[in-house]
Write an enzyme that holds these catalytic residues in place. Structure first.
Site, PDB file in Angstrom:
ATOM      1  N   LYS A  90       2.252 -12.318   1.705  1.00  0.00           N
ATOM      2  CA  LYS A  90       2.877 -11.705   2.973  1.00  0.00           C
ATOM      3  C   LYS A  90       1.545 -11.402   4.188  1.00  0.00           C
ATOM      4  CE  LYS A  90       5.266  -8.970   5.489  1.00  0.00           C
ATOM      5  NZ  LYS A  90       5.918  -7.907   5.114  1.00  0.00           N
TER       6      LYS A  90
ATOM      7  N   LYS B 242      -1.396  -1.371  10.249  1.00  0.00           N
ATOM      8  CA  LYS B 242      -1.415  -1.079   8.889  1.00  0.00           C
ATOM      9  C   LYS B 242      -1.690  -2.234   7.952  1.00  0.00           C
ATOM     10  CE  LYS B 242       1.913  -0.760   5.914  1.00  0.00           C
ATOM     11  NZ  LYS B 242       2.375  -1.554   4.822  1.00  0.00           N
TER      12      LYS B 242
END
Length: 287
Positions: free
Chosen positions: A170, A238
């Site tokens: 990811k 983030k």
């Protein structure tokens, strides 16, 4: 099958609805019970805590914002670790660090609970349409057990490796997406500054090697100046903070990513926190 879901936000609700459509009995918990309303209308069962939810299901999905949120629902007060159900599989769809995933997995194993990391790509459109891409960190036998359930939410389901490998994949995905958004924004500005309408330029590029999902979806948002998420800028920042942290630990220099993340942080500072991160184009247009 009895399936649990925690994290009923922009991604979670449509994913959970797709699980109901696939024929599973859905059980949910949420910090804000009102967020579960669309699922309760479809027959889902609400539970008083993550621990109580864990008792009722065979597979439990979590899809929350950040590492502390995952830790709270799994290992915190009234967390899943207290459910006392050996054999439970927890599938975390959140995007957090591989290090944190491995650590929490070790803690849950002491209770007989298996943690799988299965972060996704595809955004809210993919969540609604059931076309998400899953990057899975799990042992082969566990992967085979959860794959049919994941198929209710996604079309590309890849076991990348053991626990933590999905989160690494990811991060790779976010590196590519962040840089792609930045260069698409620059290309469309280049067209505009040369007196050419960027809309047909985008259409032309989609037919060649420059074509991509970012050009297709984010490029359209940039041309329309329409930044409804999608993927919120604050969450994107983030995610890239996770990438930067891992790169620092490994002593990796990622110069192109660093430039793209700088644009992303400027987008956040400019007030686009709750809008799609393709709003990076607005910063590029002002440079």
């Amino acid at each position: 099958m009895n399936i649990g879901y925690i994290g009923l936000g922009l991604m979670g609700v449509p994913c959970a609805l797709n699980l109901i459509k696939a024929g599973h009995s859905l059980h949910v918990w949420a910090r804000r019970p009102e967020s579960a309303a669309p699922l309760l209308e479809k027959g889902a069962t609400f539970h008083a805590s993550p621990a109580e939810l864990g008792k009722a299901v065979d597979i439990l999905f979590t899809n929350v914002s950040d590492t502390p949120d995952v830790e709270a629902v799994l290992l915190g007060e009234n967390g899943v670790h207290l459910c006392g159900k050996a054999g439970l599989i927890v599938v975390d769809m959140s995007t957090i660090s591989a290090t944190a995933t491995r650590r929490m997995g070790e803690e849950l194993e002491k209770k007989g609970i298996t943690l799988v990391d299965a972060p996704v790509s595809g955004g809210t459109v993919g969540a609604r349409n059931g076309t998400l891409t899953f990057m899975v960190g799990a042992e082969p036998d566990v992967f085979e057990r959860i794959k049919p359930v994941l198929a209710g939410m996604g079309v590309s389901i890849t076991r990348v490796g053991s626990r933590g490998a999905g989160q690494v994949a990811k991060s790779c995905n976010q590196i590519v997406i962040t840089g792609s958004i930045a260069v698409v924004a620059e290309a469309l500005r280049f067209a505009r500054e040369n007196g050419v309408d960027p809309a047909p330029v985008r259409e032309a590029l989609l037919g060649g090697f420059a074509g991509s999902k970012v050009m297709e979806i984010h490029g359209k948002r940039m041309i329309d100046h329409a930044y409804a998420p999608g993927f919120k800028t604050a969450l994107h920042v983030k995610d890239m903070g996770i990438v930067e942290g891992i790169a620092k630990e490994l002593g990796l220099n990622l110069p192109t990513t660093a430039l793209a993340v700088d644009l992303l942080r400027r987008t956040l500072a400019a007030g686009y926190a709750e809008e799609d991160s393709s709003a990076m184009a607005e910063i590029v247009n002002k440079l």
